[in-house]
Design a protein around this motif. Structure first.
Motif, PDB file in Angstrom:
ATOM      1  N   GLU A   1      37.740 -26.254 -24.336  1.00  0.00           N
ATOM      2  CA  GLU A   1      38.421 -24.958 -24.318  1.00  0.00           C
ATOM      3  C   GLU A   1      37.707 -24.111 -23.518  1.00  0.00           C
ATOM      4  O   GLU A   1      38.326 -23.364 -22.770  1.00  0.00           O
ATOM      5  CB  GLU A   1      38.447 -24.489 -25.660  1.00  0.00           C
ATOM      6  CG  GLU A   1      39.350 -25.507 -26.461  1.00  0.00           C
ATOM      7  CD  GLU A   1      39.843 -24.796 -27.729  1.00  0.00           C
ATOM      8  OE1 GLU A   1      39.303 -23.806 -28.456  1.00  0.00           O
ATOM      9  OE2 GLU A   1      40.717 -25.467 -28.392  1.00  0.00           O
TER      10      GLU A   1
ATOM     11  N   LEU B   1      38.874 -24.560 -19.954  1.00  0.00           N
ATOM     12  CA  LEU B   1      40.438 -23.795 -19.749  1.00  0.00           C
ATOM     13  C   LEU B   1      40.030 -22.207 -19.579  1.00  0.00           C
ATOM     14  O   LEU B   1      40.968 -21.761 -18.933  1.00  0.00           O
ATOM     15  CB  LEU B   1      41.358 -24.369 -21.045  1.00  0.00           C
ATOM     16  CG  LEU B   1      41.581 -25.869 -21.003  1.00  0.00           C
ATOM     17  CD1 LEU B   1      42.402 -26.025 -22.288  1.00  0.00           C
ATOM     18  CD2 LEU B   1      42.370 -25.999 -19.853  1.00  0.00           C
TER      19      LEU B   1
ATOM     20  N   PHE C   1      43.185 -19.639 -18.504  1.00  0.00           N
ATOM     21  CA  PHE C   1      44.007 -19.684 -19.514  1.00  0.00           C
ATOM     22  C   PHE C   1      43.591 -18.814 -20.973  1.00  0.00           C
ATOM     23  O   PHE C   1      42.568 -18.725 -20.914  1.00  0.00           O
ATOM     24  CB  PHE C   1      44.370 -20.936 -20.005  1.00  0.00           C
ATOM     25  CG  PHE C   1      45.182 -21.872 -18.866  1.00  0.00           C
ATOM     26  CD1 PHE C   1      46.559 -21.758 -18.868  1.00  0.00           C
ATOM     27  CD2 PHE C   1      44.461 -22.392 -17.869  1.00  0.00           C
ATOM     28  CE1 PHE C   1      47.298 -22.395 -17.820  1.00  0.00           C
ATOM     29  CE2 PHE C   1      45.208 -23.058 -16.866  1.00  0.00           C
ATOM     30  CZ  PHE C   1      46.673 -23.071 -16.559  1.00  0.00           C
TER      31      PHE C   1
ATOM     32  N   ALA D   1      43.176 -27.057 -27.476  1.00  0.00           N
ATOM     33  CA  ALA D   1      42.820 -28.453 -27.191  1.00  0.00           C
ATOM     34  C   ALA D   1      42.730 -29.127 -28.484  1.00  0.00           C
ATOM     35  O   ALA D   1      41.708 -29.203 -28.981  1.00  0.00           O
ATOM     36  CB  ALA D   1      41.627 -28.470 -26.413  1.00  0.00           C
TER      37      ALA D   1
ATOM     38  N   LEU E   1      46.808 -30.570 -25.261  1.00  0.00           N
ATOM     39  CA  LEU E   1      46.759 -29.150 -24.913  1.00  0.00           C
ATOM     40  C   LEU E   1      48.027 -28.388 -25.218  1.00  0.00           C
ATOM     41  O   LEU E   1      49.268 -28.667 -25.019  1.00  0.00           O
ATOM     42  CB  LEU E   1      46.719 -29.201 -23.446  1.00  0.00           C
ATOM     43  CG  LEU E   1      45.424 -29.893 -22.656  1.00  0.00           C
ATOM     44  CD1 LEU E   1      45.285 -29.488 -21.567  1.00  0.00           C
ATOM     45  CD2 LEU E   1      44.130 -29.808 -23.502  1.00  0.00           C
TER      46      LEU E   1
ATOM     47  N   ALA F   1      50.283 -23.823 -16.328  1.00  0.00           N
ATOM     48  CA  ALA F   1      49.608 -25.057 -16.738  1.00  0.00           C
ATOM     49  C   ALA F   1      50.096 -26.357 -15.859  1.00  0.00           C
ATOM     50  O   ALA F   1      49.581 -27.046 -15.484  1.00  0.00           O
ATOM     51  CB  ALA F   1      49.894 -25.374 -18.299  1.00  0.00           C
TER      52      ALA F   1
ATOM     53  N   ILE G   1      43.415 -28.476 -14.221  1.00  0.00           N
ATOM     54  CA  ILE G   1      43.130 -28.709 -15.586  1.00  0.00           C
ATOM     55  C   ILE G   1      42.681 -30.130 -15.772  1.00  0.00           C
ATOM     56  O   ILE G   1      41.411 -30.275 -16.725  1.00  0.00           O
ATOM     57  CB  ILE G   1      44.633 -28.587 -16.371  1.00  0.00           C
ATOM     58  CG1 ILE G   1      45.113 -27.027 -16.543  1.00  0.00           C
ATOM     59  CG2 ILE G   1      44.349 -29.279 -17.651  1.00  0.00           C
ATOM     60  CD1 ILE G   1      46.254 -26.910 -17.054  1.00  0.00           C
TER      61      ILE G   1
ATOM     62  N   ILE H   1      38.641 -30.957 -17.566  1.00  0.00           N
ATOM     63  CA  ILE H   1      38.588 -31.253 -18.999  1.00  0.00           C
ATOM     64  C   ILE H   1      38.295 -32.802 -18.904  1.00  0.00           C
ATOM     65  O   ILE H   1      37.686 -33.255 -19.963  1.00  0.00           O
ATOM     66  CB  ILE H   1      39.967 -31.195 -19.631  1.00  0.00           C
ATOM     67  CG1 ILE H   1      40.310 -29.843 -19.893  1.00  0.00           C
ATOM     68  CG2 ILE H   1      40.002 -31.847 -20.885  1.00  0.00           C
ATOM     69  CD1 ILE H   1      41.546 -29.348 -20.654  1.00  0.00           C
TER      70      ILE H   1
END
Length: 247
Positions: free
Chosen positions: A190, A193, A198, A203, A212, A222, A229, A233
Protein backbone atom coordinates in the motif's frame (compact mmCIF):
# COMPACT_ATOMS: atom_id res chain seq x y z
CA UNK A 1 -26.43 18.19 23.05
CA UNK A 2 -23.47 19.60 21.12
CA UNK A 3 -19.76 18.99 21.65
CA UNK A 4 -19.25 22.17 23.63
CA UNK A 5 -21.94 21.07 26.07
CA UNK A 6 -20.48 17.57 26.23
CA UNK A 7 -17.06 18.86 27.23
CA UNK A 8 -18.54 21.29 29.75
CA UNK A 9 -20.22 18.32 31.40
CA UNK A 10 -17.11 16.16 30.97
CA UNK A 11 -14.14 18.54 31.29
CA UNK A 12 -11.50 15.81 31.74
CA UNK A 13 -11.22 12.96 29.26
CA UNK A 14 -8.83 10.58 27.55
CA UNK A 15 -9.31 10.23 23.79
CA UNK A 16 -8.53 7.12 21.79
CA UNK A 17 -6.72 9.01 19.03
CA UNK A 18 -5.91 7.56 15.60
CA UNK A 19 -5.20 10.71 13.61
CA UNK A 20 -8.24 10.04 11.41
CA UNK A 21 -11.00 12.50 10.55
CA UNK A 22 -13.23 11.78 13.53
CA UNK A 23 -10.83 11.48 16.44
CA UNK A 24 -8.85 14.48 15.14
CA UNK A 25 -11.91 16.71 15.14
CA UNK A 26 -13.04 15.38 18.53
CA UNK A 27 -9.63 16.22 20.01
CA UNK A 28 -9.74 19.69 18.47
CA UNK A 29 -13.28 20.30 19.74
CA UNK A 30 -12.33 19.25 23.25
CA UNK A 31 -9.39 21.64 23.35
CA UNK A 32 -11.47 24.46 21.87
CA UNK A 33 -14.07 23.90 24.59
CA UNK A 34 -11.37 24.34 27.22
CA UNK A 35 -11.44 20.73 28.41
CA UNK A 36 -8.47 18.81 29.76
CA UNK A 37 -8.17 16.19 27.04
CA UNK A 38 -5.30 13.77 26.68
CA UNK A 39 -4.81 11.96 23.36
CA UNK A 40 -3.62 8.36 23.49
CA UNK A 41 -2.29 6.70 20.35
CA UNK A 42 -2.07 2.91 20.65
CA UNK A 43 0.79 1.84 18.41
CA UNK A 44 0.44 -1.74 17.20
CA UNK A 45 1.32 -3.84 14.16
CA UNK A 46 -2.16 -3.26 12.74
CA UNK A 47 -1.50 0.47 12.30
CA UNK A 48 0.69 1.59 9.36
CA UNK A 49 3.57 3.94 10.09
CA UNK A 50 2.09 6.80 8.08
CA UNK A 51 -0.94 6.89 10.39
CA UNK A 52 1.35 7.32 13.39
CA UNK A 53 3.21 10.16 11.68
CA UNK A 54 0.01 11.95 10.70
CA UNK A 55 -1.37 11.58 14.22
CA UNK A 56 1.75 13.25 15.63
CA UNK A 57 1.51 15.98 13.00
CA UNK A 58 -2.13 16.76 13.81
CA UNK A 59 -1.52 16.75 17.57
CA UNK A 60 1.38 19.18 17.15
CA UNK A 61 -0.69 21.40 14.86
CA UNK A 62 -3.44 21.94 17.42
CA UNK A 63 -1.21 21.90 20.48
CA UNK A 64 -2.55 18.64 21.91
CA UNK A 65 -0.79 16.29 24.28
CA UNK A 66 -0.33 12.86 22.71
CA UNK A 67 0.89 9.86 24.64
CA UNK A 68 1.92 6.71 22.74
CA UNK A 69 1.06 3.28 24.12
CA UNK A 70 2.95 0.35 22.61
CA UNK A 71 0.75 -2.75 22.24
CA UNK A 72 2.03 -6.17 21.16
CA UNK A 73 -1.15 -7.24 19.41
CA UNK A 74 0.73 -10.07 17.66
CA UNK A 75 0.96 -11.87 21.01
CA UNK A 76 -2.84 -12.03 21.28
CA UNK A 77 -3.74 -15.47 19.92
CA UNK A 78 -7.48 -14.76 19.83
CA UNK A 79 -6.91 -11.70 17.63
CA UNK A 80 -4.43 -13.50 15.37
CA UNK A 81 -6.91 -16.34 14.77
CA UNK A 82 -8.88 -13.71 12.82
CA UNK A 83 -12.37 -15.02 13.43
CA UNK A 84 -15.46 -13.00 12.55
CA UNK A 85 -15.32 -11.27 15.94
CA UNK A 86 -11.64 -10.29 15.67
CA UNK A 87 -12.43 -6.58 15.89
CA UNK A 88 -14.23 -7.14 19.20
CA UNK A 89 -11.18 -8.76 20.79
CA UNK A 90 -8.82 -6.24 19.23
CA UNK A 91 -10.83 -3.31 20.62
CA UNK A 92 -10.79 -4.93 24.06
CA UNK A 93 -7.00 -5.13 23.89
CA UNK A 94 -6.52 -1.60 22.54
CA UNK A 95 -8.92 0.20 24.84
CA UNK A 96 -7.99 -2.02 27.77
CA UNK A 97 -4.38 -0.83 27.52
CA UNK A 98 -5.55 2.73 26.95
CA UNK A 99 -7.89 2.67 29.96
CA UNK A 100 -5.17 1.34 32.24
CA UNK A 101 -2.77 4.10 31.25
CA UNK A 102 -5.46 6.79 31.35
CA UNK A 103 -6.52 5.71 34.85
CA UNK A 104 -2.90 5.92 36.01
CA UNK A 105 -2.73 9.41 34.52
CA UNK A 106 -5.92 10.52 36.26
CA UNK A 107 -8.38 10.32 33.37
CA UNK A 108 -11.40 8.18 34.35
CA UNK A 109 -13.46 8.95 31.22
CA UNK A 110 -12.50 7.35 27.89
CA UNK A 111 -13.96 8.70 24.63
CA UNK A 112 -13.52 7.74 20.99
CA UNK A 113 -14.32 9.04 17.52
CA UNK A 114 -17.23 6.78 16.58
CA UNK A 115 -19.71 8.97 14.68
CA UNK A 116 -23.44 8.85 13.96
CA UNK A 117 -22.84 7.27 10.53
CA UNK A 118 -21.20 4.17 11.99
CA UNK A 119 -23.51 1.15 11.95
CA UNK A 120 -23.35 -0.54 15.35
CA UNK A 121 -24.97 -3.71 13.98
CA UNK A 122 -22.04 -4.21 11.59
CA UNK A 123 -19.21 -3.34 13.97
CA UNK A 124 -18.33 -5.93 16.62
CA UNK A 125 -15.72 -3.50 17.93
CA UNK A 126 -18.49 -1.17 19.05
CA UNK A 127 -19.79 -3.90 21.36
CA UNK A 128 -16.41 -3.90 23.09
CA UNK A 129 -16.52 -0.11 23.47
CA UNK A 130 -19.97 -0.34 25.04
CA UNK A 131 -18.84 -3.03 27.48
CA UNK A 132 -15.89 -0.87 28.56
CA UNK A 133 -18.11 2.22 28.97
CA UNK A 134 -16.23 4.14 26.27
CA UNK A 135 -18.32 7.12 25.23
CA UNK A 136 -18.62 8.43 21.68
CA UNK A 137 -19.40 12.18 21.76
CA UNK A 138 -19.76 12.54 17.99
CA UNK A 139 -22.39 9.83 17.99
CA UNK A 140 -24.09 11.23 21.09
CA UNK A 141 -24.25 14.65 19.40
CA UNK A 142 -25.61 13.09 16.18
CA UNK A 143 -22.61 14.17 14.09
CA UNK A 144 -22.14 12.09 10.94
CA UNK A 145 -18.95 11.53 8.98
CA UNK A 146 -19.99 14.26 6.53
CA UNK A 147 -20.61 16.63 9.44
CA UNK A 148 -17.20 15.89 10.89
CA UNK A 149 -15.50 16.49 7.55
CA UNK A 150 -17.31 19.80 7.10
CA UNK A 151 -16.49 20.97 10.61
CA UNK A 152 -12.88 19.85 10.22
CA UNK A 153 -12.56 21.84 7.01
CA UNK A 154 -14.01 24.92 8.71
CA UNK A 155 -11.51 24.45 11.53
CA UNK A 156 -8.60 24.26 9.09
CA UNK A 157 -7.64 20.67 9.97
CA UNK A 158 -5.71 18.94 7.18
CA UNK A 159 -7.51 15.70 8.06
CA UNK A 160 -10.85 16.98 6.76
CA UNK A 161 -10.63 15.08 3.47
CA UNK A 162 -8.49 12.20 4.66
CA UNK A 163 -9.83 8.88 3.33
CA UNK A 164 -11.13 6.41 5.89
CA UNK A 165 -8.39 3.92 6.61
CA UNK A 166 -9.30 0.67 8.37
CA UNK A 167 -6.50 -1.20 10.10
CA UNK A 168 -4.20 -3.52 8.15
CA UNK A 169 -5.84 -6.61 9.63
CA UNK A 170 -8.96 -5.89 7.55
CA UNK A 171 -6.96 -6.74 4.42
CA UNK A 172 -6.71 -10.37 5.50
CA UNK A 173 -9.74 -12.66 4.96
CA UNK A 174 -11.67 -13.84 7.99
CA UNK A 175 -10.41 -17.20 9.35
CA UNK A 176 -7.03 -16.71 7.67
CA UNK A 177 -4.53 -16.46 10.54
CA UNK A 178 -2.77 -13.10 10.77
CA UNK A 179 1.03 -12.96 10.83
CA UNK A 180 3.43 -10.08 11.22
CA UNK A 181 5.03 -10.95 7.89
CA UNK A 182 1.67 -10.75 6.11
CA UNK A 183 0.89 -7.37 7.66
CA UNK A 184 4.26 -6.01 6.57
CA UNK A 185 3.72 -7.16 2.99
CA UNK A 186 0.34 -5.44 2.87
CA UNK A 187 1.71 -2.23 4.38
CA UNK A 188 4.63 -2.11 1.94
CA UNK A 189 2.35 -2.81 -1.03
CA UNK A 190 0.00 0.00 0.00
CA UNK A 191 2.93 2.35 0.63
CA UNK A 192 4.06 1.60 -2.92
CA UNK A 193 0.62 2.48 -4.30
CA UNK A 194 0.61 5.75 -2.35
CA UNK A 195 4.03 6.53 -3.82
CA UNK A 196 2.76 6.20 -7.40
CA UNK A 197 -0.15 8.54 -6.79
CA UNK A 198 -3.16 6.48 -5.67
CA UNK A 199 -5.35 7.05 -2.62
CA UNK A 200 -8.34 5.52 -0.82
CA UNK A 201 -7.55 2.01 -2.09
CA UNK A 202 -7.06 -1.42 -0.51
CA UNK A 203 -4.51 -4.16 -1.18
CA UNK A 204 -6.30 -7.24 0.13
CA UNK A 205 -4.73 -10.65 0.63
CA UNK A 206 -6.33 -13.24 -1.67
CA UNK A 207 -4.51 -16.51 -1.22
CA UNK A 208 -1.00 -15.79 -2.48
CA UNK A 209 -2.21 -12.75 -4.42
CA UNK A 210 -2.87 -9.10 -3.70
CA UNK A 211 -6.38 -8.08 -4.77
CA UNK A 212 -6.32 -4.35 -5.45
CA UNK A 213 -9.44 -2.26 -4.93
CA UNK A 214 -9.53 1.31 -6.23
CA UNK A 215 -12.37 3.85 -6.16
CA UNK A 216 -14.24 4.02 -9.46
CA UNK A 217 -12.74 7.43 -10.22
CA UNK A 218 -9.24 5.90 -10.11
CA UNK A 219 -10.00 2.72 -12.05
CA UNK A 220 -9.04 4.12 -15.46
CA UNK A 221 -5.81 5.44 -14.00
CA UNK A 222 -5.06 2.01 -12.53
CA UNK A 223 -5.51 0.37 -15.92
CA UNK A 224 -3.34 2.98 -17.61
CA UNK A 225 -0.59 2.52 -15.03
CA UNK A 226 -0.69 -1.26 -15.03
CA UNK A 227 3.05 -1.64 -15.62
CA UNK A 228 3.93 0.85 -12.90
CA UNK A 229 1.64 -0.87 -10.41
CA UNK A 230 3.09 -4.29 -11.19
CA UNK A 231 6.63 -2.99 -10.74
CA UNK A 232 5.71 -1.33 -7.45
CA UNK A 233 4.00 -4.35 -5.86
CA UNK A 234 5.88 -7.34 -7.30
CA UNK A 235 8.48 -7.22 -4.49
CA UNK A 236 5.70 -8.04 -2.02
CA UNK A 237 3.18 -10.15 -3.97
CA UNK A 238 3.99 -12.34 -6.95
CA UNK A 239 0.36 -12.36 -8.11
CA UNK A 240 -1.55 -9.09 -8.47
CA UNK A 241 -5.28 -8.93 -9.24
CA UNK A 242 -7.51 -5.96 -10.01
CA UNK A 243 -10.99 -5.99 -8.49
CA UNK A 244 -13.13 -4.59 -11.32
CA UNK A 245 -15.99 -3.71 -8.95
CA UNK A 246 -13.67 -1.34 -7.11
CA UNK A 247 -14.40 0.14 -3.71
Amino acid sequence: MNLTQFFKENPKAAIGFSGGVDSSYLLFAGLRAGADVQAYYVNAAFQPKFEFEEAKKLANLIGAKMKVIELDVLSNEVVLANRADRCYHCKLAIFGSLAAQAKADGYPLIIDGTNASDDASDRPGMKALEEMAVRSPLRECNLTKDDTRRLSKEAGLFTWDKPSYACLATRIPTDCAITGEMLQRVEKAEDALFAVGFSDFRARVYGEAARLQFPQNQMAKALEQKAQILEAIKPYFSIILLDMEGR
